[in-house]
Design a protein around this motif. Sequence first.
Motif, short mmCIF file in Angstrom:
data_model
loop_
_atom_site.label_atom_id
_atom_site.label_comp_id
_atom_site.label_asym_id
_atom_site.label_seq_id
_atom_site.Cartn_x
_atom_site.Cartn_y
_atom_site.Cartn_z
N GLY A 1 0.84 -1.19 0.00
CA GLY A 1 0.00 0.00 0.00
C GLY A 1 0.87 1.24 0.00
O GLY A 1 2.06 1.17 0.28
N THR B 1 -1.96 3.97 4.36
CA THR B 1 -3.19 3.28 3.94
C THR B 1 -3.58 2.16 4.90
O THR B 1 -4.51 1.43 4.65
CB THR B 1 -3.04 2.67 2.53
OG1 THR B 1 -1.81 1.95 2.50
CG2 THR B 1 -3.01 3.74 1.47
N HIS C 1 -5.76 0.02 0.31
CA HIS C 1 -5.95 1.24 -0.48
C HIS C 1 -6.97 2.15 0.22
O HIS C 1 -8.02 1.69 0.65
CB HIS C 1 -6.46 0.83 -1.87
CG HIS C 1 -6.91 1.98 -2.70
ND1 HIS C 1 -6.12 3.08 -2.95
CD2 HIS C 1 -8.10 2.21 -3.34
CE1 HIS C 1 -6.80 3.93 -3.72
NE2 HIS C 1 -7.99 3.43 -3.95
N ARG C 2 -6.60 3.42 0.35
CA ARG C 2 -7.53 4.37 0.96
C ARG C 2 -7.83 5.42 -0.11
O ARG C 2 -6.93 6.16 -0.49
CB ARG C 2 -6.87 4.99 2.18
CG ARG C 2 -7.81 5.45 3.22
CD ARG C 2 -7.12 5.73 4.53
NE ARG C 2 -7.04 4.56 5.39
CZ ARG C 2 -6.41 4.57 6.56
NH1 ARG C 2 -5.81 5.66 6.99
NH2 ARG C 2 -6.38 3.48 7.30
N GLY D 1 -12.82 7.00 2.28
CA GLY D 1 -11.36 7.12 2.41
C GLY D 1 -10.98 8.23 3.37
O GLY D 1 -10.07 8.08 4.19
N THR E 1 -10.17 1.70 4.91
CA THR E 1 -9.22 1.10 3.97
C THR E 1 -9.91 -0.01 3.18
O THR E 1 -10.59 -0.86 3.76
CB THR E 1 -8.04 0.48 4.75
OG1 THR E 1 -7.32 1.55 5.38
CG2 THR E 1 -7.09 -0.26 3.85
#
Length: 418
Positions: free
Chosen positions: A202, A206, A392-393, A400, A405
């Motif tokens: 990431g 994140t 992933h954010r 987000g 996340t």
Amino acid sequence: MHADRPLVAMEAEHGVLGALMHEPDLCEEIGAFLDSADFSCDDNGMLYAMILACHSKKARPDSITLSEIRPELPSGQYTIVYASEIMQNVPSTANGKQYARIVIERARARKLYEAGQRLMELAGQRGSIPAQIAQAQALVLELNAHDETPDVVLLKDALAPVVDEMDARFNGKTDIGLKFGLPDLDSIIRGLRPGNLAIIAGRPGTGKTVLGVGLADQIAIRNKGSALIFSLEMGQAELAKRSLAAMSGVSQDRIESGEALKSGDDIASITAAVNIMSGADVRICDKPALTFARICSIARFEHRARPLDVIVIDYLGLIAPEQNSRFQNRNQELGAISRGLKALAKELGIPVVALAQLNRGIESRADSKPKMSDLRDSGEIEQDADMIIMAHRDMANEQGQNGITEIDVVKCRHAKPG
């Protein structure tokens, strides 16, 4: 020097070769565990390889057929003469397998002797002692790695654990591997298996450390297992603070600012969490700039002292390059490290989880969702990993911004990605 065991057993080497020429069917059995490199001289190793080649072509390996493959041996000696002499001097095939074991034992003794020589050379060279000790450990552990397991097993032997696993599932045991404690993620990956290398990747911030350390806490604190965390980025106090926040449900900000001490509920939650955590076997190594060799020797030492269930490394990019490294670039070095981590997971028989940074490029793309190719510096990590999880954010949406996340399993060898 008083020697009880000669490093070369020439009679045993000739004994194996003779037995195979008299009784070629032994080739299959002996060929499964004896390597041509186990012979002490090139002539014997070459002859052994030729005998196996002959047998695989269904030809009888006698001095004439062997000399047709190669008339002269590496020393210049005629194959026909050398093979005939061995056949005459070895009348019986009864002890073929025993001889082969002696040849292997002596080959190992020679390796041990060579390792001893290299250790003495190391001691005499200039260089940093800790790095040399790590090299010495790697040398000796390499000897240990070539254990007695056969190179090849029968399918029926490989099936036994599969049937046991099915049986366990049928009887209601669903835990095949280690769980993250996040139901949706666990239902996709169905547990981290022994010997697996999992990569959690990431961009900074994140939540990949939370995921990796959370796994260690989950295994050690909630399931009474043992975890070793290499925290190359964050000090042990910082890591402990994160674990305490996760375990107690009190936010990190409140713990840091001391606000938590104003609330009775917070104090009760923190006290309960501390009590649970103090009994847990989570070991933290927060030495910065560790080399891969050093990480391996610490992991092996810890695992021997008290068996571990999982190792977490935070994160790959911070593993220091070896001095006098033979790699042209960081890319190749990281490839060697990921191969090494996979080997370490197999050797210790536990999962290794390594965190990895993603390339910056994804922040400027329209679709900022990470892909496998975004792993920084390496196509090799992709190949070596049994599982790759992307954290992933998405700062473009409300979720987000609220710190949610998304977790995407982009590769999983034993389950469907999702």
